[in-house]
Design a protein around this motif. Sequence first.
Motif, PDB file in Angstrom:
ATOM      1  N   THR A 194       2.271  -5.749  -9.603  1.00 14.91           N
ATOM      2  CA  THR A 194       1.843  -4.414  -9.209  1.00 14.91           C
ATOM      3  C   THR A 194       1.268  -4.499  -7.809  1.00 14.91           C
ATOM      4  O   THR A 194       0.432  -5.365  -7.530  1.00 14.91           O
ATOM      5  CB  THR A 194       0.769  -3.859 -10.175  1.00 14.91           C
ATOM      6  OG1 THR A 194       1.345  -3.745 -11.471  1.00 14.91           O
ATOM      7  CG2 THR A 194       0.266  -2.509  -9.724  1.00 14.91           C
ATOM      8  N   GLU A 195       1.739  -3.610  -6.935  1.00 16.30           N
ATOM      9  CA  GLU A 195       1.240  -3.574  -5.563  1.00 16.30           C
ATOM     10  C   GLU A 195       0.389  -2.329  -5.373  1.00 16.30           C
ATOM     11  O   GLU A 195       0.872  -1.209  -5.522  1.00 16.30           O
ATOM     12  CB  GLU A 195       2.391  -3.574  -4.569  1.00 16.30           C
ATOM     13  CG  GLU A 195       1.920  -3.612  -3.139  1.00 16.30           C
ATOM     14  CD  GLU A 195       3.053  -3.722  -2.133  1.00 16.30           C
ATOM     15  OE1 GLU A 195       2.757  -3.780  -0.942  1.00 16.30           O
ATOM     16  OE2 GLU A 195       4.223  -3.752  -2.546  1.00 16.30           O
ATOM     17  N   MET A 196      -0.894  -2.550  -5.061  1.00 14.15           N
ATOM     18  CA  MET A 196      -1.794  -1.450  -4.736  1.00 14.15           C
ATOM     19  C   MET A 196      -1.593  -1.124  -3.254  1.00 14.15           C
ATOM     20  O   MET A 196      -1.665  -2.011  -2.410  1.00 14.15           O
ATOM     21  CB  MET A 196      -3.254  -1.846  -4.931  1.00 14.15           C
ATOM     22  CG  MET A 196      -3.853  -1.856  -6.306  1.00 14.15           C
ATOM     23  SD  MET A 196      -2.848  -2.344  -7.665  1.00 14.15           S
ATOM     24  CE  MET A 196      -4.077  -2.538  -8.923  1.00 14.15           C
ATOM     25  N   ARG A 197      -1.344   0.138  -2.959  1.00 13.62           N
ATOM     26  CA  ARG A 197      -1.098   0.544  -1.573  1.00 13.62           C
ATOM     27  C   ARG A 197      -2.209   1.491  -1.137  1.00 13.62           C
ATOM     28  O   ARG A 197      -2.511   2.469  -1.814  1.00 13.62           O
ATOM     29  CB  ARG A 197       0.253   1.249  -1.480  1.00 13.62           C
ATOM     30  CG  ARG A 197       0.655   1.651  -0.084  1.00 13.62           C
ATOM     31  CD  ARG A 197       2.055   2.233  -0.073  1.00 13.62           C
ATOM     32  NE  ARG A 197       2.144   3.486  -0.786  1.00 13.62           N
ATOM     33  CZ  ARG A 197       1.964   4.692  -0.231  1.00 13.62           C
ATOM     34  NH1 ARG A 197       1.672   4.787   1.038  1.00 13.62           N
ATOM     35  NH2 ARG A 197       2.080   5.778  -0.950  1.00 13.62           N
ATOM     36  N   MET A 198      -2.807   1.179   0.018  1.00 15.51           N
ATOM     37  CA  MET A 198      -3.851   2.052   0.534  1.00 15.51           C
ATOM     38  C   MET A 198      -3.214   3.282   1.182  1.00 15.51           C
ATOM     39  O   MET A 198      -2.348   3.162   2.038  1.00 15.51           O
ATOM     40  CB  MET A 198      -4.724   1.349   1.566  1.00 15.51           C
ATOM     41  CG  MET A 198      -5.880   2.238   2.006  1.00 15.51           C
ATOM     42  SD  MET A 198      -6.984   1.490   3.201  1.00 15.51           S
ATOM     43  CE  MET A 198      -5.995   1.563   4.673  1.00 15.51           C
ATOM     44  N   VAL A 199      -3.635   4.440   0.734  1.00 12.50           N
ATOM     45  CA  VAL A 199      -3.209   5.694   1.340  1.00 12.50           C
ATOM     46  C   VAL A 199      -4.364   6.247   2.176  1.00 12.50           C
ATOM     47  O   VAL A 199      -4.164   6.703   3.299  1.00 12.50           O
ATOM     48  CB  VAL A 199      -2.776   6.709   0.250  1.00 12.50           C
ATOM     49  CG1 VAL A 199      -2.452   8.066   0.854  1.00 12.50           C
ATOM     50  CG2 VAL A 199      -1.585   6.160  -0.533  1.00 12.50           C
ATOM     51  N   LYS A 200      -5.556   6.142   1.619  1.00 11.57           N
ATOM     52  CA  LYS A 200      -6.757   6.647   2.274  1.00 11.57           C
ATOM     53  C   LYS A 200      -7.932   5.847   1.719  1.00 11.57           C
ATOM     54  O   LYS A 200      -7.939   5.486   0.545  1.00 11.57           O
ATOM     55  CB  LYS A 200      -6.905   8.134   1.930  1.00 11.57           C
ATOM     56  CG  LYS A 200      -7.950   8.880   2.672  1.00 11.57           C
ATOM     57  CD  LYS A 200      -7.861  10.355   2.262  1.00 11.57           C
ATOM     58  CE  LYS A 200      -8.821  11.187   3.057  1.00 11.57           C
ATOM     59  NZ  LYS A 200      -8.731  12.605   2.661  1.00 11.57           N
ATOM     60  N   HIS A 201      -8.929   5.577   2.565  1.00  9.84           N
ATOM     61  CA  HIS A 201     -10.069   4.777   2.118  1.00  9.84           C
ATOM     62  C   HIS A 201     -11.338   5.278   2.792  1.00  9.84           C
ATOM     63  O   HIS A 201     -11.310   5.597   3.980  1.00  9.84           O
ATOM     64  CB  HIS A 201      -9.830   3.304   2.457  1.00  9.84           C
ATOM     65  CG  HIS A 201     -10.712   2.361   1.716  1.00  9.84           C
ATOM     66  ND1 HIS A 201     -12.070   2.260   1.937  1.00  9.84           N
ATOM     67  CD2 HIS A 201     -10.431   1.472   0.727  1.00  9.84           C
ATOM     68  CE1 HIS A 201     -12.578   1.344   1.137  1.00  9.84           C
ATOM     69  NE2 HIS A 201     -11.604   0.852   0.389  1.00  9.84           N
TER      70      HIS A 201
END
Length: 185
Positions: A164-171
């Motif tokens: 599973t790849e967690m992708r940053m969209v907004k932080h």
Amino acid sequence: MCNIMAPNENVKKKLGLVQVYTGNGKGKTTAALGLSLRAVGNGLNVAFVQFMKYDQGSGEYIMSKRLENFSLLPYGLTHLVDPKNITEGDRKAANDALLKIKEMLYSGKYDLFIMDEINVAMAWGLVDVDTAIDILNGRPDNIEVVLTGRYAPDKIIEYADLVTEMRMVKHPYEKGIGPRKGIES
């Protein structure tokens, strides 16, 4: 301490996969902690070994002292590892974690084994990828393993059963909001 019922043997028989949580988004360790909580609730024994982290009084470390079937071991120095200036101490802490993992993984005591931030440790050369895979290959049957951290090496992605790849969209970091107690630590 809370008393947890013994796991159904059919539950244990279905374990044995290797999972990887990677990517630049938040949530890899959090997902592994959630999985750990689910496992403990079902009577499984969980080992959670952290690479490059030390006992900072994090929520998970404090909570680990209250759960019978959950062992959390942080292996790291009191500083963040600088990938451009890795010290012998950094390497030693990571390899100590790997030796402890091998000992615990082969003990047969644990049903779920989390190797938190091992992907980073491998990507930065603190831990050898082939050695990690050899340790995984030698583990007893029916032990589920999760490897977390950014930069999962290609060999690990190929080896794993689930990635599973967690992708940053907004932080919130982009707004200057740092780690918050109870949420990120």
